[in-house]
Design a protein around this motif. Structure first.
Motif, PDB file in Angstrom:
ATOM      1  N   MET A   1       0.851  -1.175   0.000  1.00 44.70           N
ATOM      2  CA  MET A   1       0.000   0.000   0.000  1.00 44.70           C
ATOM      3  C   MET A   1       0.899   1.241   0.000  1.00 44.70           C
ATOM      4  O   MET A   1       1.815   1.341   0.800  1.00 44.70           O
ATOM      5  N   LYS A   2       0.640   2.146  -0.921  1.00 49.50           N
ATOM      6  CA  LYS A   2       1.481   3.326  -1.004  1.00 49.50           C
ATOM      7  C   LYS A   2       1.113   4.316   0.111  1.00 49.50           C
ATOM      8  O   LYS A   2      -0.052   4.469   0.463  1.00 49.50           O
TER       9      LYS A   2
ATOM     10  N   TYR B   1       0.549   7.872   2.175  1.00 49.75           N
ATOM     11  CA  TYR B   1       0.015   9.203   1.872  1.00 49.75           C
ATOM     12  C   TYR B   1       1.162  10.197   1.763  1.00 49.75           C
ATOM     13  O   TYR B   1       2.169  10.085   2.455  1.00 49.75           O
TER      14      TYR B   1
ATOM     15  N   TRP C   1      -6.772   7.244  -3.158  1.00 52.45           N
ATOM     16  CA  TRP C   1      -5.319   7.223  -3.281  1.00 52.45           C
ATOM     17  C   TRP C   1      -4.741   5.818  -3.431  1.00 52.45           C
ATOM     18  O   TRP C   1      -3.792   5.584  -4.172  1.00 52.45           O
ATOM     19  N   HIS C   2      -5.308   4.846  -2.756  1.00 52.59           N
ATOM     20  CA  HIS C   2      -4.743   3.503  -2.772  1.00 52.59           C
ATOM     21  C   HIS C   2      -5.200   2.688  -3.989  1.00 52.59           C
ATOM     22  O   HIS C   2      -4.779   1.556  -4.160  1.00 52.59           O
ATOM     23  N   SER C   3      -6.045   3.278  -4.827  1.00 51.66           N
ATOM     24  CA  SER C   3      -6.470   2.614  -6.067  1.00 51.66           C
ATOM     25  C   SER C   3      -5.416   2.821  -7.145  1.00 51.66           C
ATOM     26  O   SER C   3      -4.464   3.580  -6.963  1.00 51.66           O
ATOM     27  N   ASP C   4      -5.624   2.187  -8.287  1.00 46.61           N
ATOM     28  CA  ASP C   4      -4.695   2.397  -9.390  1.00 46.61           C
ATOM     29  C   ASP C   4      -4.992   3.737 -10.067  1.00 46.61           C
ATOM     30  O   ASP C   4      -6.032   4.357  -9.835  1.00 46.61           O
TER      31      ASP C   4
END
Length: 102
Positions: free
Chosen positions: A1-2, A4, A58-61
């Motif tokens: 997970m990237k 923030y 944000w966590h989507s592609d």
């Protein structure tokens, strides 16, 4: 997970902050393929919606983030362009429909 970004964390700490929403505009503009000035020309409530949508997705592609942002823009622009019909127009329409039914 990237993780923030710092700007996102600031916005999350105060989601109603116009200043923090504007900090996200360069990132949002990059995703949408528009200029920052185009987004700055939008009303502040639209900018806040875009910032919130961006952070939420944000966590989507990349494609899903872009689609969510475009949908948020489209819904807001559509409601801004379509004024509510006046009460007189509604009652005239109802009268016409009643006459048509008879």
């Amino acid at each position: 997970m990237k993780p923030y970004t710092e700007e996102m964390l600031l916005f999350l700490s105060e989601p109603e902050s116009q200043h923090y929403a504007r900090l996200l505009l360069p990132e949002i503009a990059d995703v949408l393929g528009v200029t920052v000035s185009q987004l700055e020309s939008k009303p502040i409530d639209v900018q806040l919606i875009l910032a919130q949508t961006y952070v939420n997705c944000w966590h989507s592609d990349h494609g899903n983030i872009k689609q969510a942002l475009e949908q948020a823009l489209y819904v807001d622009e559509k409601t801004a362009k379509e004024p509510e019909p006046k009460k007189e127009e509604i009652s005239n329409h109802r009268k016409h429909e009643m006459e048509r039914i008879r």
